[in-house]
Design a protein around this motif. Structure first.
Motif, mmCIF file in Angstrom:
data_model
loop_
_atom_site.group_PDB
_atom_site.id
_atom_site.type_symbol
_atom_site.label_atom_id
_atom_site.label_comp_id
_atom_site.label_asym_id
_atom_site.label_seq_id
_atom_site.Cartn_x
_atom_site.Cartn_y
_atom_site.Cartn_z
ATOM 1 N N MET A 1 0.819 -1.098 -0.022
ATOM 2 C CA MET A 1 -0.020 -0.112 0.102
ATOM 3 C C MET A 1 0.771 1.373 0.047
ATOM 4 O O MET A 1 1.807 1.433 0.695
ATOM 5 N N LYS A 2 0.660 2.184 -0.901
ATOM 6 C CA LYS A 2 1.439 3.318 -0.961
ATOM 7 C C LYS A 2 0.969 4.476 -0.057
ATOM 8 O O LYS A 2 -0.209 4.530 0.504
ATOM 9 N N VAL A 3 2.096 5.060 0.642
ATOM 10 C CA VAL A 3 1.744 6.019 1.711
ATOM 11 C C VAL A 3 1.387 7.446 1.069
ATOM 12 O O VAL A 3 2.204 7.735 0.163
ATOM 13 N N ASP A 4 0.340 7.881 1.441
ATOM 14 C CA ASP A 4 -0.023 9.380 1.267
ATOM 15 C C ASP A 4 0.616 10.247 2.157
ATOM 16 O O ASP A 4 -0.162 10.320 3.365
ATOM 17 N N PHE A 5 1.686 10.939 1.797
ATOM 18 C CA PHE A 5 2.267 11.877 2.801
ATOM 19 C C PHE A 5 1.627 13.086 3.063
ATOM 20 O O PHE A 5 1.622 13.719 4.197
ATOM 21 N N GLU A 6 0.598 13.504 2.243
ATOM 22 C CA GLU A 6 -0.467 14.627 2.328
ATOM 23 C C GLU A 6 -1.447 14.226 3.627
ATOM 24 O O GLU A 6 -1.578 15.017 4.369
ATOM 25 N N LEU A 7 -1.746 13.000 3.427
ATOM 26 C CA LEU A 7 -2.343 12.486 4.683
ATOM 27 C C LEU A 7 -1.770 12.479 6.122
ATOM 28 O O LEU A 7 -2.294 12.746 6.879
ATOM 29 N N ILE A 8 -0.754 11.940 5.996
ATOM 30 C CA ILE A 8 0.120 12.076 7.132
ATOM 31 C C ILE A 8 0.350 13.419 7.690
ATOM 32 O O ILE A 8 0.453 13.616 8.739
ATOM 33 N N ASP A 9 0.718 14.207 6.948
ATOM 34 C CA ASP A 9 0.912 15.782 6.886
ATOM 35 C C ASP A 9 -0.448 16.217 7.836
ATOM 36 O O ASP A 9 -0.405 17.018 8.711
ATOM 37 N N SER A 10 -1.603 15.648 7.412
ATOM 38 C CA SER A 10 -2.873 16.222 7.908
ATOM 39 C C SER A 10 -2.986 15.897 9.267
ATOM 40 O O SER A 10 -3.547 16.408 10.164
ATOM 41 N N ILE A 11 -2.592 14.572 9.546
ATOM 42 C CA ILE A 11 -2.631 13.969 10.808
ATOM 43 C C ILE A 11 -1.631 14.614 11.683
ATOM 44 O O ILE A 11 -2.121 14.955 12.855
#
Length: 157
Positions: A1-11
């Motif tokens: 599964m590819k990591v969504d760095f924008e999602l991680i940044d949002s968290i």
């Protein structure tokens, strides 16, 4: 599964990039991915200013965190005393059979099911029990297991 760095940044933003909130950050990452992807953990550690070793230490210390991908449905099969004497092994074996796995396998090939044996679910009066995600299923039988798996497969379509 590819990591969504924008999602991680949002968290991370939701937690103010605060290293003291590392457990909450990890919980939110795991909620999104159903496990803690290595790339995501390293990225989060760097962004909040802690070492990758420290974040992995937290991830491996707490039993609720997983570094392995899990299925859409995480099935916890109770093997506590009350469940064991109520034939929990038959129920657990039926679960493996119903999802097409062999005992000891962690996640089904279709990615739908992860089976975990746990020492107690705290629902001894409903023995034998299993939990699917956050829902407890009590008084289970091998027949009920097959019905449950069929309904979960239908639900996931």
């Amino acid at each position: 599964m590819k990591v969504d760095f924008e999602l991680i940044d949002s968290i991370l933003k939701d937690h103010n990039y605060d290293a003291t909130q590392v457990i909450g950050i990890m919980q939110d990452i795991q909620k999104e991915y159903r496990y803690l992807p290595e790339e995501g953990l390293k990225y989060a550690a760097e962004k909040i200013g802690i070492s990758p070793a420290k974040i992995y230490g937290v991830a491996t210390f707490y039993g609720n965190f997983s570094l392995e991908a899990k299925g859409k449905y995480v099935v916890k099969c109770c093997n506590g005393t009350a469940c064991h004497v109520s034939r929990a092994d038959d129920v657990t074996n039926a679960m493996y059979e119903a999802v097409g796995m062999k005992p000891g396998q962690h996640t089904s090939e279709d990615g739908l099911f992860t089976i975990e044996r746990v020492s107690c679910l705290g629902a001894c009066g409903l023995a034998p029990t299993m939990m699917v995600n956050d829902v407890v299923h009590g008084k289970m039988t091998p027949e009920k297991v097959h019905d449950l798996v069929n309904s979960l497969r239908e639900e996931s379509r």
